[in-house]
Design a protein around this motif. Structure first.
Motif, PDB file in Angstrom:
ATOM      1  N   GLU A 258       0.883  -1.126  -0.115  1.00 27.03           N
ATOM      2  CA  GLU A 258       0.047  -0.093   0.065  1.00 27.03           C
ATOM      3  C   GLU A 258       0.859   1.276  -0.046  1.00 27.03           C
ATOM      4  OE1 GLU A 258      -2.347   0.074   3.599  1.00 27.03           O
ATOM      5  OE2 GLU A 258      -0.839  -0.394   4.867  1.00 27.03           O
ATOM      6  N   VAL A 259       0.345   2.406  -0.403  1.00 24.93           N
ATOM      7  CA  VAL A 259       0.902   3.533  -0.397  1.00 24.93           C
ATOM      8  C   VAL A 259       0.169   4.763   0.342  1.00 24.93           C
ATOM      9  CG1 VAL A 259       1.471   5.770  -2.028  1.00 24.93           C
ATOM     10  CG2 VAL A 259       1.804   3.441  -2.701  1.00 24.93           C
TER      11      VAL A 259
ATOM     12  N   LEU B  66       2.854  10.118   7.957  1.00 27.30           N
ATOM     13  CA  LEU B  66       4.021   9.627   7.377  1.00 27.30           C
ATOM     14  C   LEU B  66       4.719  10.294   6.334  1.00 27.30           C
ATOM     15  CD1 LEU B  66       2.719   5.999   7.023  1.00 27.30           C
ATOM     16  CD2 LEU B  66       4.625   6.701   8.544  1.00 27.30           C
ATOM     17  N   GLY B  67       3.731  11.055   5.504  1.00 21.83           N
ATOM     18  CA  GLY B  67       4.089  11.805   4.357  1.00 21.83           C
ATOM     19  C   GLY B  67       4.484  13.172   4.686  1.00 21.83           C
ATOM     20  N   ARG B  68       5.151  13.793   3.700  1.00 19.82           N
ATOM     21  CA  ARG B  68       5.509  15.224   3.921  1.00 19.82           C
ATOM     22  C   ARG B  68       4.961  15.976   2.624  1.00 19.82           C
ATOM     23  NH1 ARG B  68       5.347  14.335   8.291  1.00 19.82           N
ATOM     24  NH2 ARG B  68       6.906  14.026   9.870  1.00 19.82           N
ATOM     25  N   GLY B  69       4.664  17.371   2.469  1.00 20.87           N
ATOM     26  CA  GLY B  69       4.489  18.328   1.541  1.00 20.87           C
ATOM     27  C   GLY B  69       2.870  18.281   1.282  1.00 20.87           C
ATOM     28  N   PRO B  70       2.575  18.916   0.237  1.00 17.42           N
ATOM     29  CA  PRO B  70       1.033  19.275   0.056  1.00 17.42           C
ATOM     30  C   PRO B  70       0.225  17.753  -0.349  1.00 17.42           C
ATOM     31  CG  PRO B  70       2.499  20.132  -1.983  1.00 17.42           C
ATOM     32  CD  PRO B  70       3.272  19.624  -0.826  1.00 17.42           C
ATOM     33  N   LEU B  71      -0.907  17.852  -0.063  1.00 19.27           N
ATOM     34  CA  LEU B  71      -1.883  16.478  -0.230  1.00 19.27           C
ATOM     35  C   LEU B  71      -3.171  17.014  -0.476  1.00 19.27           C
ATOM     36  CD1 LEU B  71      -1.747  13.558  -0.596  1.00 19.27           C
ATOM     37  CD2 LEU B  71      -2.472  13.414   1.815  1.00 19.27           C
TER      38      LEU B  71
ATOM     39  N   LEU C 101       4.515   0.534   1.764  1.00 21.92           N
ATOM     40  CA  LEU C 101       4.499  -0.321   3.078  1.00 21.92           C
ATOM     41  C   LEU C 101       4.361  -1.676   2.473  1.00 21.92           C
ATOM     42  CD1 LEU C 101       2.388   1.813   5.713  1.00 21.92           C
ATOM     43  CD2 LEU C 101       4.914   1.379   5.732  1.00 21.92           C
ATOM     44  N   PHE C 102       4.898  -2.766   2.544  1.00 20.77           N
ATOM     45  CA  PHE C 102       4.692  -4.062   2.026  1.00 20.77           C
ATOM     46  C   PHE C 102       4.872  -5.060   3.268  1.00 20.77           C
ATOM     47  CE2 PHE C 102       5.808  -1.881  -1.666  1.00 20.77           C
ATOM     48  CZ  PHE C 102       4.985  -2.490  -2.713  1.00 20.77           C
ATOM     49  N   THR C 103       3.987  -6.141   3.306  1.00 23.29           N
ATOM     50  CA  THR C 103       3.847  -7.204   4.283  1.00 23.29           C
ATOM     51  C   THR C 103       4.011  -8.393   3.509  1.00 23.29           C
ATOM     52  OG1 THR C 103       2.440  -5.662   5.790  1.00 23.29           O
ATOM     53  CG2 THR C 103       2.558  -8.140   6.104  1.00 23.29           C
ATOM     54  N   ILE C 104       4.799  -9.076   3.951  1.00 24.58           N
ATOM     55  CA  ILE C 104       4.848 -10.625   3.416  1.00 24.58           C
ATOM     56  C   ILE C 104       4.396 -11.629   4.716  1.00 24.58           C
ATOM     57  CG2 ILE C 104       6.441 -12.474   2.735  1.00 24.58           C
ATOM     58  CD1 ILE C 104       8.049  -9.654   1.773  1.00 24.58           C
ATOM     59  N   ARG C 105       3.593 -12.302   4.286  1.00 25.01           N
ATOM     60  CA  ARG C 105       3.015 -13.326   5.404  1.00 25.01           C
ATOM     61  C   ARG C 105       3.352 -14.872   4.982  1.00 25.01           C
ATOM     62  NH1 ARG C 105      -0.619  -9.236   5.083  1.00 25.01           N
ATOM     63  NH2 ARG C 105      -1.100  -8.280   7.141  1.00 25.01           N
TER      64      ARG C 105
ATOM     65  N   ALA D 175       5.227 -16.374  10.228  1.00 24.10           N
ATOM     66  CA  ALA D 175       5.641 -15.075  10.623  1.00 24.10           C
ATOM     67  C   ALA D 175       5.499 -14.132   9.576  1.00 24.10           C
ATOM     68  CB  ALA D 175       7.321 -15.182  10.819  1.00 24.10           C
ATOM     69  N   ASN D 176       5.318 -12.959   9.930  1.00 23.14           N
ATOM     70  CA  ASN D 176       5.355 -11.663   8.772  1.00 23.14           C
ATOM     71  C   ASN D 176       6.516 -10.949   8.774  1.00 23.14           C
ATOM     72  OD1 ASN D 176       2.698 -12.679   8.917  1.00 23.14           O
ATOM     73  ND2 ASN D 176       1.868 -10.615   9.959  1.00 23.14           N
ATOM     74  N   ALA D 177       6.965 -10.480   7.725  1.00 21.34           N
ATOM     75  CA  ALA D 177       8.015  -9.505   7.447  1.00 21.34           C
ATOM     76  C   ALA D 177       7.527  -8.242   6.716  1.00 21.34           C
ATOM     77  CB  ALA D 177       9.209 -10.255   6.524  1.00 21.34           C
ATOM     78  N   GLY D 178       7.985  -7.008   7.105  1.00 22.58           N
ATOM     79  CA  GLY D 178       7.494  -5.776   6.846  1.00 22.58           C
ATOM     80  C   GLY D 178       8.731  -5.013   6.396  1.00 22.58           C
ATOM     81  N   LEU D 179       8.339  -3.848   5.118  1.00 27.84           N
ATOM     82  CA  LEU D 179       9.235  -3.113   4.703  1.00 27.84           C
ATOM     83  C   LEU D 179       8.527  -1.768   4.405  1.00 27.84           C
ATOM     84  CD1 LEU D 179      11.586  -2.456   2.705  1.00 27.84           C
ATOM     85  CD2 LEU D 179      10.231  -3.407   0.859  1.00 27.84           C
ATOM     86  N   PHE D 180       9.256  -0.711   4.793  1.00 26.80           N
ATOM     87  CA  PHE D 180       8.834   0.717   4.458  1.00 26.80           C
ATOM     88  C   PHE D 180      10.001   1.362   3.645  1.00 26.80           C
ATOM     89  CE2 PHE D 180      10.327   4.915   5.983  1.00 26.80           C
ATOM     90  CZ  PHE D 180       9.280   5.772   5.562  1.00 26.80           C
ATOM     91  N   PHE D 181       9.632   1.977   2.639  1.00 25.88           N
ATOM     92  CA  PHE D 181      10.336   3.112   2.076  1.00 25.88           C
ATOM     93  C   PHE D 181       9.552   4.058   1.557  1.00 25.88           C
ATOM     94  CE2 PHE D 181       9.374  -0.144  -1.239  1.00 25.88           C
ATOM     95  CZ  PHE D 181       9.130   0.572  -2.282  1.00 25.88           C
TER      96      PHE D 181
END
Length: 182
Positions: free
Chosen positions: A31-32, A42-47, A60-64, A117-123
């Motif tokens: 998801e974004v 989490l974000g910055r700048g205009p929305l 954000l990514f989740t691997i289950r 288990a789950n593994a998670g990633l944010f970038f």
């Protein structure tokens, strides 16, 4: 005669059931977001994003994983044209993800994902819309996949997820502010 046949059938059923091996399964979801589910920014700048101004988003990514350890886990994702990698990352395990600008590819070596288990990633992603983006919802990630090996049965696993755009579908607070470039 009849008793012997019944006994034979029973033994056969038991041996078949005992030899069934069940492999593991992986799932990948992405998801974004601009805000967390709790409403933290989490974000910055205009929305909604504005032409000529930078807006930063969280991918954000989740691997289950299910029943067995998965070894040699590797995640890759490709950034859409116009989306920049900021280098800000966080992972639940393994080494920090790397970015290759020539292929626009994020790569994360997870190593082993334990059973259940789950593994998670944010970038972080950066968008600075151009005049040509006005009135659109920009694509962010054109696709992602995770690969690995089932340590019990030894087979390879590949799971993919599709296009993610800036519509913030899973981010109620962010999508309410708008996702179409102004």
């Amino acid at each position: 005669g009849n008793v012997a046949i019944a006994r034979e059938v029973t033994v056969e059923d038991v041996s078949v059931a005992a030899s069934v091996k069940v492999g593991t399964d992986l799932s990948l979801s992405g998801e974004v977001r601009y805000y967390t589910a709790e409403g933290d920014q989490l974000g910055r700048g205009p929305l909604p994003p504005e032409v000529g101004k930078e807006t930063k988003y969280a991918a954000l990514f989740t691997i289950r994983n299910t029943t067995s350890n998965v070894t040699d886990g590797v995640f890759t994702a490709r950034l859409a044209p116009g989306i920049e990698w900021t280098g800000k990352t966080s992972v639940t395990q393994g080494s920090a993800p790397t970015y290759t600008p020539s292929t626009r590819t994020v790569r994360w070596s997870l190593g082993t994902i334990p059973a259940h288990a789950n593994a998670g990633l944010f970038f972080e992603l950066s968008l600075t819309p151009t005049e040509g983006d006005r009135g659109t919802v920009p694509d962010m990630i054109t696709g992602a996949e995770v690969t690995g090996s089932d340590s019990y049965l030894g087979y390879s696993l590949v799971r993919t997820s599709g296009l993610l755009d800036g519509s913030l579908k899973t981010d109620t607070k962010g999508s309410a502010k708008g996702s179409t470039v102004r």
